[in-house]
Design a protein around this motif. Sequence first.
Motif, PDB file in Angstrom:
ATOM      1  N   ASP A  76      57.826 -16.004 -66.307  1.00 12.26           N
ATOM      2  CA  ASP A  76      57.536 -15.224 -67.507  1.00 12.26           C
ATOM      3  C   ASP A  76      56.190 -14.535 -67.285  1.00 12.26           C
ATOM      4  OD1 ASP A  76      57.029 -14.154 -69.977  1.00 12.26           O
ATOM      5  OD2 ASP A  76      57.047 -16.069 -71.055  1.00 12.26           O
ATOM      6  N   HIS A  77      56.209 -13.192 -67.321  1.00 12.23           N
ATOM      7  CA  HIS A  77      54.992 -12.444 -67.012  1.00 12.23           C
ATOM      8  C   HIS A  77      54.143 -12.158 -68.246  1.00 12.23           C
ATOM      9  CE1 HIS A  77      56.317 -12.082 -62.914  1.00 12.23           C
ATOM     10  NE2 HIS A  77      57.493 -11.618 -63.332  1.00 12.23           N
ATOM     11  N   GLY A  78      54.581 -12.646 -69.404  1.00 11.74           N
ATOM     12  CA  GLY A  78      53.754 -12.572 -70.596  1.00 11.74           C
ATOM     13  C   GLY A  78      53.742 -11.240 -71.303  1.00 11.74           C
ATOM     14  N   ASP A  79      54.399 -10.236 -70.759  1.00 12.54           N
ATOM     15  CA  ASP A  79      54.418  -8.915 -71.395  1.00 12.54           C
ATOM     16  C   ASP A  79      55.843  -8.488 -71.752  1.00 12.54           C
ATOM     17  OD1 ASP A  79      55.396  -8.628 -68.880  1.00 12.54           O
ATOM     18  OD2 ASP A  79      54.145  -6.902 -68.322  1.00 12.54           O
ATOM     19  N   GLY A  80      56.707  -9.480 -71.895  1.00 14.44           N
ATOM     20  CA  GLY A  80      58.090  -9.173 -72.243  1.00 14.44           C
ATOM     21  C   GLY A  80      59.012  -9.089 -71.051  1.00 14.44           C
ATOM     22  N   TYR A  81      58.482  -9.261 -69.852  1.00 15.90           N
ATOM     23  CA  TYR A  81      59.302  -9.192 -68.647  1.00 15.90           C
ATOM     24  C   TYR A  81      59.446 -10.579 -68.011  1.00 15.90           C
ATOM     25  CZ  TYR A  81      59.423  -4.088 -68.493  1.00 15.90           C
ATOM     26  OH  TYR A  81      59.654  -2.771 -68.780  1.00 15.90           O
ATOM     27  N   TYR A  82      60.625 -10.819 -67.444  1.00 18.16           N
ATOM     28  CA  TYR A  82      60.900 -12.023 -66.662  1.00 18.16           C
ATOM     29  C   TYR A  82      61.400 -11.593 -65.286  1.00 18.16           C
ATOM     30  CZ  TYR A  82      60.968 -14.453 -71.189  1.00 18.16           C
ATOM     31  OH  TYR A  82      60.644 -14.962 -72.427  1.00 18.16           O
ATOM     32  N   SER A  83      60.983 -12.337 -64.256  1.00 18.68           N
ATOM     33  CA  SER A  83      61.508 -12.063 -62.916  1.00 18.68           C
ATOM     34  C   SER A  83      62.294 -13.281 -62.439  1.00 18.68           C
ATOM     35  CB  SER A  83      60.380 -11.729 -61.930  1.00 18.68           C
ATOM     36  OG  SER A  83      59.459 -12.809 -61.840  1.00 18.68           O
ATOM     37  N   TYR A  84      63.385 -13.001 -61.666  1.00 13.43           N
ATOM     38  CA  TYR A  84      64.328 -14.042 -61.245  1.00 13.43           C
ATOM     39  C   TYR A  84      64.414 -14.057 -59.718  1.00 13.43           C
ATOM     40  CZ  TYR A  84      65.832 -13.734 -66.127  1.00 13.43           C
ATOM     41  OH  TYR A  84      65.856 -13.717 -67.509  1.00 13.43           O
ATOM     42  N   TYR A  85      64.448 -15.278 -59.158  1.00 16.22           N
ATOM     43  CA  TYR A  85      64.524 -15.477 -57.713  1.00 16.22           C
ATOM     44  C   TYR A  85      65.668 -16.483 -57.475  1.00 16.22           C
ATOM     45  CZ  TYR A  85      59.859 -13.635 -58.535  1.00 16.22           C
ATOM     46  OH  TYR A  85      58.799 -12.868 -58.971  1.00 16.22           O
ATOM     47  N   LEU A  86      66.840 -15.998 -57.022  1.00 13.31           N
ATOM     48  CA  LEU A  86      68.056 -16.811 -56.954  1.00 13.31           C
ATOM     49  C   LEU A  86      68.456 -17.141 -55.523  1.00 13.31           C
ATOM     50  CD1 LEU A  86      68.045 -15.782 -59.865  1.00 13.31           C
ATOM     51  CD2 LEU A  86      70.511 -15.360 -59.683  1.00 13.31           C
ATOM     52  N   HIS A  87      69.295 -18.194 -55.382  1.00 17.39           N
ATOM     53  CA  HIS A  87      69.908 -18.644 -54.128  1.00 17.39           C
ATOM     54  C   HIS A  87      68.872 -19.184 -53.125  1.00 17.39           C
ATOM     55  CE1 HIS A  87      73.343 -16.647 -55.827  1.00 17.39           C
ATOM     56  NE2 HIS A  87      72.828 -15.425 -55.666  1.00 17.39           N
ATOM     57  N   LEU A  88      67.765 -19.742 -53.616  1.00 23.37           N
ATOM     58  CA  LEU A  88      66.703 -20.238 -52.733  1.00 23.37           C
ATOM     59  C   LEU A  88      67.155 -21.480 -51.964  1.00 23.37           C
ATOM     60  CD1 LEU A  88      63.670 -19.950 -55.199  1.00 23.37           C
ATOM     61  CD2 LEU A  88      64.459 -18.272 -53.511  1.00 23.37           C
ATOM     62  N   SER A  89      66.561 -21.656 -50.796  1.00 27.64           N
ATOM     63  CA  SER A  89      66.837 -22.861 -50.001  1.00 27.64           C
ATOM     64  C   SER A  89      65.901 -24.001 -50.409  1.00 27.64           C
ATOM     65  CB  SER A  89      66.678 -22.561 -48.503  1.00 27.64           C
ATOM     66  OG  SER A  89      65.334 -22.168 -48.226  1.00 27.64           O
ATOM     67  N   SER A  90      64.716 -23.643 -50.981  1.00 24.25           N
ATOM     68  CA  SER A  90      63.736 -24.662 -51.368  1.00 24.25           C
ATOM     69  C   SER A  90      62.828 -24.101 -52.454  1.00 24.25           C
ATOM     70  CB  SER A  90      62.898 -25.092 -50.155  1.00 24.25           C
ATOM     71  OG  SER A  90      62.200 -23.959 -49.615  1.00 24.25           O
ATOM     72  N   PHE A  91      62.084 -25.003 -53.125  1.00 21.53           N
ATOM     73  CA  PHE A  91      61.135 -24.614 -54.168  1.00 21.53           C
ATOM     74  C   PHE A  91      59.693 -24.856 -53.685  1.00 21.53           C
ATOM     75  CE2 PHE A  91      64.823 -26.215 -56.718  1.00 21.53           C
ATOM     76  CZ  PHE A  91      65.229 -24.972 -57.178  1.00 21.53           C
ATOM     77  N   SER A  92      58.777 -23.997 -54.142  1.00 20.83           N
ATOM     78  CA  SER A  92      57.351 -24.181 -53.834  1.00 20.83           C
ATOM     79  C   SER A  92      56.506 -24.185 -55.096  1.00 20.83           C
ATOM     80  CB  SER A  92      56.859 -23.070 -52.891  1.00 20.83           C
ATOM     81  OG  SER A  92      57.586 -23.080 -51.685  1.00 20.83           O
ATOM     82  N   VAL A  93      57.152 -24.114 -56.275  1.00 21.57           N
ATOM     83  CA  VAL A  93      56.441 -24.100 -57.546  1.00 21.57           C
ATOM     84  C   VAL A  93      57.134 -25.067 -58.496  1.00 21.57           C
ATOM     85  CG1 VAL A  93      55.538 -21.750 -57.343  1.00 21.57           C
ATOM     86  CG2 VAL A  93      57.816 -22.128 -58.308  1.00 21.57           C
ATOM     87  N   SER A  94      56.531 -25.292 -59.658  1.00 17.91           N
ATOM     88  CA  SER A  94      57.110 -26.182 -60.667  1.00 17.91           C
ATOM     89  C   SER A  94      56.986 -25.527 -62.034  1.00 17.91           C
ATOM     90  CB  SER A  94      56.405 -27.533 -60.650  1.00 17.91           C
ATOM     91  OG  SER A  94      55.024 -27.365 -60.893  1.00 17.91           O
ATOM     92  N   VAL A  95      57.770 -26.032 -62.981  1.00 14.46           N
ATOM     93  CA  VAL A  95      57.784 -25.467 -64.332  1.00 14.46           C
ATOM     94  C   VAL A  95      56.415 -25.642 -64.979  1.00 14.46           C
ATOM     95  CG1 VAL A  95      58.798 -25.666 -66.640  1.00 14.46           C
ATOM     96  CG2 VAL A  95      60.241 -25.897 -64.620  1.00 14.46           C
ATOM     97  N   GLY A  96      55.935 -24.599 -65.642  1.00 18.34           N
ATOM     98  CA  GLY A  96      54.639 -24.613 -66.311  1.00 18.34           C
ATOM     99  C   GLY A  96      53.499 -24.148 -65.430  1.00 18.34           C
ATOM    100  N   GLN A  97      53.754 -23.975 -64.132  1.00 18.43           N
ATOM    101  CA  GLN A  97      52.702 -23.573 -63.199  1.00 18.43           C
ATOM    102  C   GLN A  97      52.370 -22.100 -63.384  1.00 18.43           C
ATOM    103  OE1 GLN A  97      53.550 -24.546 -59.102  1.00 18.43           O
ATOM    104  NE2 GLN A  97      52.042 -23.094 -58.315  1.00 18.43           N
TER     105      GLN A  97
END
Length: 425
Positions: free
Chosen positions: A361-382
């Motif tokens: 969530d970019h805070g200005d009304g926009y959301y970006s999506y990153y799909l079909h990943l092999s692994s995660f490097s971030v966590s919710v709320g970060q």
Amino acid sequence: MLKLKKIAILTLTATLLLSSNAVTFADEFDDKIQQQTEKISTLENDQKVAQATLNTLEQQIGEIEADVKQVFAEKTTEEEKLNKTNLEIADLKIAIEKRNNQLSEQARDVQLNQTSSNLLEIVLGSDSISEAFGRAIAVTTIVHANNEIIEKQKSDQDKLEELVIESEKRIKLIEEKSQLLKEKQEALVAARLDQEVAINELESMIATEKEQKELYEAQKIEAEKKREAELKAIAEQKAKEEAARQAQAEQQAKEAAQQANNQVTIQTQNKEDSSNITINHSEPASPTSPSTSSGWGLPVSNIFVSSTFGWRSNPWGTGAADLHDGIDLVGSSGTPIYASRAGTVVEVSYHSSAGNHVIIDHGDGYYSYYLHLSSFSVSVGQSVSQGTVVGGMGTTGNSTGVHLHFGVSTSLWSNFVDPAPLLGI
């Protein structure tokens, strides 16, 4: 190379699945067409039997109609005979009545003249015995003749009455026969009408089944056209993805060659320069700078687009057009995926369609999506900055090969927009 082979195998599998589904779909129409053909054949056989029955009924009706005509002709003949007999009876009754009157008068005279005195006078009044005898014989003859006439008239009258009774009986029998024939004729006509209705119903059913068969045939043709179009679209998509991967491979080879040249140059400089040279071996800078004035950065180092935003044929061969709500960027498994803009991670999860995915969530009304990943490097709320690695490229979820599905929306999981102009591609 192994990963590329795996991608090719997955793509080929999807294509084969589509072909299999398309063939099965076509076979289903073939089965339906065959069933319709069998229905039509059965109905046509029923129609032939019904028509044969109708022909038999028509023949029977014709025979009954001929019998009815014959009976009516006989009845007419008998009625004519009866009328003629009735006329004769009427005439005879008049004649008999007249003769009866005449005979009655004669009989009265004879009775009056047959007294002993009168008969004696007739005998005595004769000139001779022979004349007297003759007169007596004459009177007797007249009376006898009248009696014969009466008997004959009575016999004729009895005979005529017998003829009338016989004729009336025959007419009654003819009328009864006519009634039976009429009832039989009506029954046959009703059966014929029922048969005609049945034939019309069969004709209607045959027409309906033929229309349904034509519909199935048209649907089969349309399905085959659609299948060919989908196979062509998938082939084109496959070629596009292959071209993108080839371009990526060439770019990677070029970068590897450049890196090798740089290494050789550094080694040469180390040998020539006696001083200690410190070389910076840091990773290439991530695309933290925006590609356009929109402020969005590239989610991967090298952009190779295999599928654009918009309507496309479903890659799994479902036969329906799908709205592709992002862009697909190909690469090798594990390729770093960067946050396109700064924001807060609101979702890090797995879905059967999106696979491993991250939403920011970019805070200005926009959301970006990153799909079909092999692994995660971030966590919710970060909180992440532009260029932060969010995960590695993969092929999890509903995916036919290693790639990143990158999307942008103005609401969470809805109102997607084309991200290509934001990225300047």
